[in-house]
Design a protein around this motif. Structure first.
Motif, short mmCIF file in Angstrom:
data_model
loop_
_atom_site.label_atom_id
_atom_site.label_comp_id
_atom_site.label_asym_id
_atom_site.label_seq_id
_atom_site.Cartn_x
_atom_site.Cartn_y
_atom_site.Cartn_z
N ILE A 1 -45.08 -68.40 -0.69
CA ILE A 1 -45.98 -69.31 -1.38
C ILE A 1 -45.36 -70.70 -1.36
N GLU A 2 -46.19 -71.72 -1.14
CA GLU A 2 -45.72 -73.10 -1.19
C GLU A 2 -46.21 -73.73 -2.48
N LEU A 3 -45.27 -74.31 -3.23
CA LEU A 3 -45.55 -74.88 -4.55
C LEU A 3 -45.60 -76.40 -4.46
N LEU B 1 -40.06 -76.91 -9.35
CA LEU B 1 -40.82 -75.75 -9.80
C LEU B 1 -40.32 -74.49 -9.09
N ALA B 2 -40.10 -74.58 -7.79
CA ALA B 2 -39.60 -73.40 -7.05
C ALA B 2 -38.26 -72.94 -7.61
N ASN B 3 -37.39 -73.88 -7.93
CA ASN B 3 -36.09 -73.52 -8.47
C ASN B 3 -36.21 -72.89 -9.85
N ASN C 1 -39.50 -76.20 -1.57
CA ASN C 1 -40.58 -75.86 -2.50
C ASN C 1 -41.30 -74.57 -2.15
N VAL C 2 -40.68 -73.75 -1.32
CA VAL C 2 -41.30 -72.50 -0.87
C VAL C 2 -40.52 -71.32 -1.42
N ILE C 3 -41.24 -70.34 -1.93
CA ILE C 3 -40.63 -69.08 -2.37
C ILE C 3 -41.00 -68.02 -1.35
N ARG C 4 -39.99 -67.35 -0.81
CA ARG C 4 -40.23 -66.38 0.26
C ARG C 4 -40.00 -64.95 -0.24
N GLN D 1 -44.80 -69.41 -16.64
CA GLN D 1 -43.95 -69.97 -17.70
C GLN D 1 -43.19 -71.21 -17.25
N ALA D 2 -43.13 -71.46 -15.95
CA ALA D 2 -42.29 -72.59 -15.46
C ALA D 2 -42.95 -73.92 -15.81
#
Length: 454
Positions: free
Chosen positions: A388-390, A402-404, A425-428, A453-454
């Motif tokens: 997902i790209e945030l 946000l990703a962190n 900014n991507v979560i894999r 929650q972030a």
């Protein structure tokens, strides 16, 4: 403290007997992991980082157990390495039997069957029915370097084109191929010469370019800035890994491959992260309708043991002189028997199909998250390689902070989660193909809560 002294409430042998559950008995990290991180700081170079500060004593299926007895859901597979799971039975049995026979002779000194067996398996499995040869190495970066060496020797040309957002390794030549400066390249130059970069197809940020249009843009730049007469090879990940799991638009890769073939340029597919059932087929190239001249593999090849390979057209692979390829540890017998057992597991357990089933769950859950939260700009990937790209929903700008935050919250809740992307900014999501559905769904629910929650 030794393993037998550890306060672990699950077996420390890993494998199928390890309970497939998320279990937190201490905060993450726990006190024993914190003590060991202090030891790490005093003994290990500071440049060697860790994603989650826990020390592992067992892993298997879809979990990792730390020294404090916490059982964490693994959505990273050691960066796509343990596709068959940690301590896969066939792999364990093969390595134990081999280590009792011999651990090393150096294949280039005194050869052994398992190296040839792996080469034959790769020649059979990789795309295309042309005559092939393989050579074995230790890491993905080492294999990439050798693919470039082979292409240059075969063509008599020097220039190499890599693409925006590419990741190909952290050696000197592969840092030059890698696009992202921090942390991979910063302060480490100068890099190897005659490396050039072309624009990638990045559908989310391409302004609506089709695959054919994106390929034409890249080819025009290559022709005008380098020239086919000077170009030895194009190297590209069919789906980019560290660059952000970017899936190129349909038609992009075939157009590049066709141009390369027409202009005497070697087309190298870096399938280090996409290879071995990860994307729902044995190799991602199959899904894009391309047959690479050379294909680079590593990561998922050997169930966690260090092994990599270059496989390709016989006339290209045979071009270098005798002694031009090799290395002391390349194709180590322990890694080779592990690879053979790993390949047998992929095929016998139909793990490419399993990757598709995992992908269906990932897309269903993550698209629900995208539909509910405008900060999730895109869900993309293939099989069990999804991201997902945030972004900032007001501007569309990448949101690395946000990703962190999401990753940190997931770690605290007992889920191993990796970020990536040029912009961070991507979560894999790279779960082992051995993960049970209930554990995958629970892990995704934790991630969804972390996003909320972030």
């Amino acid at each position: 403290m030794t393993i037998v002294d550890l306060p672990v409430t699950a077996p420390v042998t890993g494998g199928p007997s390890l309970p497939q559950e998320r279990r937190l008995v201490t905060p993450i990290p726990g006190p024993e992991s914190r003590r060991r991180m202090e030891r790490k700081a005093q003994a290990v170079a500071a440049g060697v980082g860790t994603t989650i500060p826990v020390f592992t004593v067992a892993a298997g299926g879809g979990v990792l157990v730390d020294v404090d007895g916490n059982s964490l859901i693994d959505l990273g597979s050691g960066i796509a390495v343990t596709g068959v799971g940690n301590s896969a039975p066939r792999v364990v049995d093969a390595v134990v039997a081999q280590v009792a026979q011999f651990t090393h002779t150096c294949f280039t000194i005194a050869p052994y069957d398992s190296y040839v067996d792996v080469a034959e398996a790769l020649n059979r499995l990789t795309p295309g029915d042309h005559a092939k040869r393989s050579a074995l190495f230790n890491s993905g970066a080492e294999a990439v370097e050798n693919a470039v060496k082979i292409a240059r020797h075969y063509t008599g040309k020097q220039a190499v084109v890599a693409f925006d957002h590419a990741y190909h390794g952290r050696t000197n030549l592969t840092m030059g191929l890698t696009a992202k400066n921090q942390p991979y390249k910063n302060g480490f130059g100068p890099f190897a010469p005659e490396i050039y970069r072309a624009p990638l197809s990045y559908p989310l940020r391409d302004g609506g370019l089709s695959g054919a249009e994106a390929a034409a843009r890249a080819i025009l730049q290559i022709e005008k800035q380098i020239g086919a007469a000077n170009l030895a090879a194009i190297i590209i990940e069919p789906i980019q890994g560290e660059g952000g799991f970017i899936v190129p638009a349909d038609g992009f890769l075939p157009a590049l491959a066709e141009w390369a073939a027409a202009n005497g340029v070697v087309f190298i597919a870096d399938e280090v992260q996409t290879g071995f059932a990860r994307t729902g087929t044995m190799f991602a190239s199959e899904q894009f309708g391309i047959v690479p001249d050379l294909i680079v593999t590593a990561k998922g090849i050997a169930g966690g043991l260090p092994l990599s390979a270059v496989t390709g057209r016989a006339e290209i692979m045979d071009a270098p002189q005798v002694g031009g390829l090799g290395g002391t540890y390349g194709g180590n017998p322990l890694a080779c028997v592990a690879a053979l057992a790993t390949i047998e597991t992929y095929e016998a357990e139909n793990l490419a199909e399993r990757a598709g089933e995992i992908g269906a769950i990932l897309f269903e859950k993550l698209e629900m998250l995208r539909d509910a939260d405008p900060r999730v700009a895109e869900v993309r990937g293939r099989g069990a390689m999804v991201a997902i790209e945030l972004v900032d929903p007001a501007t569309g700008d990448p949101d690395a902070a946000l990703a962190n935050k999401v990753a940190a919250a997931a770690h605290a809740a007992g889920v191993i989660l990796l970020t990536c992307g040029t912009y961070g900014n991507v979560i894999r999501f790279l779960p082992p193909l051995s993960i049970p559905d209930h554990l995958l769904i629970e892990g995704l629910d934790v991630v969804a809560e972390a996003v909320a929650q972030a």
